[in-house]
Write a protein that holds these residues in place. Structure first.
Motif, short mmCIF file in Angstrom:
data_model
loop_
_atom_site.label_atom_id
_atom_site.label_comp_id
_atom_site.label_asym_id
_atom_site.label_seq_id
_atom_site.Cartn_x
_atom_site.Cartn_y
_atom_site.Cartn_z
N GLU A 1 0.84 -1.20 0.00
CA GLU A 1 0.00 0.00 0.00
C GLU A 1 0.87 1.25 0.00
O GLU A 1 2.02 1.23 0.45
CB GLU A 1 -0.88 0.02 1.24
CG GLU A 1 -1.86 -1.11 1.33
CD GLU A 1 -1.92 -1.75 2.70
OE1 GLU A 1 -2.96 -2.32 3.05
OE2 GLU A 1 -0.91 -1.66 3.41
N SER A 2 0.30 2.33 -0.47
CA SER A 2 0.97 3.62 -0.44
C SER A 2 -0.09 4.73 -0.45
O SER A 2 -1.25 4.47 -0.77
CB SER A 2 1.92 3.79 -1.63
OG SER A 2 1.21 3.75 -2.84
N GLY A 3 0.35 5.93 -0.11
CA GLY A 3 -0.53 7.08 -0.22
C GLY A 3 -1.03 7.64 1.10
O GLY A 3 -1.69 8.69 1.11
N GLY A 4 -0.75 6.97 2.19
CA GLY A 4 -1.20 7.49 3.48
C GLY A 4 -0.38 8.70 3.89
O GLY A 4 0.61 9.06 3.24
N GLY A 5 -0.82 9.36 4.96
CA GLY A 5 -0.08 10.53 5.43
C GLY A 5 -0.95 11.40 6.30
O GLY A 5 -2.03 11.00 6.75
N LEU A 6 -0.43 12.61 6.53
CA LEU A 6 -1.12 13.60 7.37
C LEU A 6 -1.80 14.63 6.48
O LEU A 6 -1.18 15.17 5.56
CB LEU A 6 -0.11 14.28 8.29
CG LEU A 6 -0.63 15.43 9.15
CD1 LEU A 6 -1.67 14.93 10.13
CD2 LEU A 6 0.53 16.10 9.88
N VAL A 7 -3.07 14.89 6.76
CA VAL A 7 -3.83 15.86 5.97
C VAL A 7 -4.76 16.61 6.90
O VAL A 7 -5.20 16.07 7.93
CB VAL A 7 -4.61 15.14 4.84
CG1 VAL A 7 -5.65 14.20 5.41
CG2 VAL A 7 -5.22 16.14 3.88
N GLN A 8 -5.07 17.84 6.54
CA GLN A 8 -6.01 18.62 7.33
C GLN A 8 -7.44 18.22 7.00
O GLN A 8 -7.73 17.72 5.89
CB GLN A 8 -5.82 20.11 7.06
CG GLN A 8 -4.54 20.69 7.67
CD GLN A 8 -4.49 22.20 7.55
OE1 GLN A 8 -5.07 22.79 6.64
NE2 GLN A 8 -3.79 22.84 8.48
N ALA A 9 -8.33 18.46 7.93
CA ALA A 9 -9.74 18.18 7.70
C ALA A 9 -10.21 18.92 6.45
O ALA A 9 -9.86 20.08 6.24
CB ALA A 9 -10.56 18.59 8.91
N GLY A 10 -10.99 18.21 5.63
CA GLY A 10 -11.45 18.77 4.38
C GLY A 10 -10.56 18.45 3.20
O GLY A 10 -10.94 18.69 2.05
N GLY A 11 -9.39 17.91 3.47
CA GLY A 11 -8.43 17.60 2.43
C GLY A 11 -8.70 16.25 1.79
O GLY A 11 -9.69 15.57 2.09
N SER A 12 -7.79 15.86 0.89
CA SER A 12 -7.95 14.62 0.14
C SER A 12 -6.67 13.81 0.17
O SER A 12 -5.57 14.35 0.30
CB SER A 12 -8.30 14.94 -1.33
OG SER A 12 -9.52 15.63 -1.43
N LEU A 13 -6.84 12.51 0.03
CA LEU A 13 -5.73 11.58 -0.14
C LEU A 13 -6.17 10.48 -1.10
O LEU A 13 -7.35 10.17 -1.18
CB LEU A 13 -5.32 10.94 1.18
CG LEU A 13 -4.49 11.76 2.18
CD1 LEU A 13 -4.32 10.96 3.47
CD2 LEU A 13 -3.14 12.13 1.60
N ARG A 14 -5.18 9.90 -1.78
CA ARG A 14 -5.46 8.77 -2.65
C ARG A 14 -4.56 7.61 -2.23
O ARG A 14 -3.33 7.72 -2.29
CB ARG A 14 -5.19 9.13 -4.11
CG ARG A 14 -5.64 8.04 -5.10
CD ARG A 14 -5.09 8.29 -6.46
NE ARG A 14 -5.76 7.49 -7.48
CZ ARG A 14 -5.19 7.15 -8.63
NH1 ARG A 14 -3.96 7.54 -8.91
NH2 ARG A 14 -5.86 6.44 -9.53
N LEU A 15 -5.18 6.53 -1.82
CA LEU A 15 -4.45 5.33 -1.45
C LEU A 15 -4.35 4.39 -2.63
O LEU A 15 -5.28 4.31 -3.45
CB LEU A 15 -5.14 4.62 -0.29
CG LEU A 15 -5.42 5.44 0.97
CD1 LEU A 15 -6.05 4.55 2.04
CD2 LEU A 15 -4.17 6.10 1.49
N SER A 16 -3.23 3.68 -2.70
CA SER A 16 -3.03 2.66 -3.74
C SER A 16 -2.57 1.37 -3.08
O SER A 16 -1.91 1.39 -2.04
CB SER A 16 -1.97 3.11 -4.75
OG SER A 16 -2.32 4.31 -5.37
N CYS A 17 -2.91 0.27 -3.70
CA CYS A 17 -2.46 -1.03 -3.23
C CYS A 17 -2.23 -1.92 -4.44
O CYS A 17 -3.15 -2.13 -5.23
CB CYS A 17 -3.49 -1.65 -2.30
SG CYS A 17 -3.08 -3.33 -1.77
N THR A 18 -1.01 -2.42 -4.56
CA THR A 18 -0.63 -3.24 -5.71
C THR A 18 -0.24 -4.63 -5.26
O THR A 18 0.55 -4.78 -4.32
CB THR A 18 0.53 -2.59 -6.48
OG1 THR A 18 0.12 -1.31 -6.96
CG2 THR A 18 0.94 -3.46 -7.66
N ALA A 19 -0.78 -5.61 -5.95
CA ALA A 19 -0.44 -7.00 -5.65
C ALA A 19 0.60 -7.51 -6.64
O ALA A 19 0.58 -7.15 -7.82
CB ALA A 19 -1.69 -7.87 -5.75
N SER A 20 1.51 -8.33 -6.13
CA SER A 20 2.52 -8.93 -6.98
C SER A 20 2.72 -10.39 -6.57
O SER A 20 2.43 -10.76 -5.44
CB SER A 20 3.84 -8.17 -6.87
OG SER A 20 4.33 -8.20 -5.55
#
Length: 121
Positions: free
Chosen positions: A6-25
């Protein structure tokens, strides 16, 4: 034989956006259902959203209208676009996939290691 990253997590302020990704191999024949779950502080793991191989989706009530799950079968990847984030969305987010492997040919539920999302108020 199969790994989910997985990737894409982090710290964001309320009202903001994030996009998570998860790749299988690994030794993948095909992938059926893909999903995202989360576990907040002191809480049990809960479903956020799932998407089937036919791209039917289902969302937790808390995610409806704010989160969008999608998949790219060519990349063995599932995404979670999260908009209008709230402090209560703070959690470790885990991806989950029902994967049929090539050798042996069998279907197994796999989990990623999790990515932390922190939403500040």
């Amino acid at each position: 034989q199969v790994q989910l990253v997985e990737s894409g997590g982090g710290l964001v302020q309320a009202g903001g956006s994030l996009r998570l990704s998860c790749t299988a191999s690994g030794s993948i024949l095909n992938i059926h259902t893909m999903g995202w779950y989360r576990q907040g502080p002191g809480k049990q793991r809960e479903l956020v959203a799932i998407i089937t191989s036919s791209r039917r989706t289902n969302y937790a009530n808390s995610a409806k209208g704010r989160f969008t799950i999608s998949r790219d079968n060519a990349k063995n990847t599932v995404y979670l676009q999260m908009n209008s984030l709230r402090p209560e969305d703070t959690a470790v987010y885990y991806c989950n996939m029902l994967i049929v492997t090539t050798s042996p040919v069998s279907g197994t539920n796999y989990w990623g290691e999790g990515t932390l999302v922190t939403v500040s108020s």
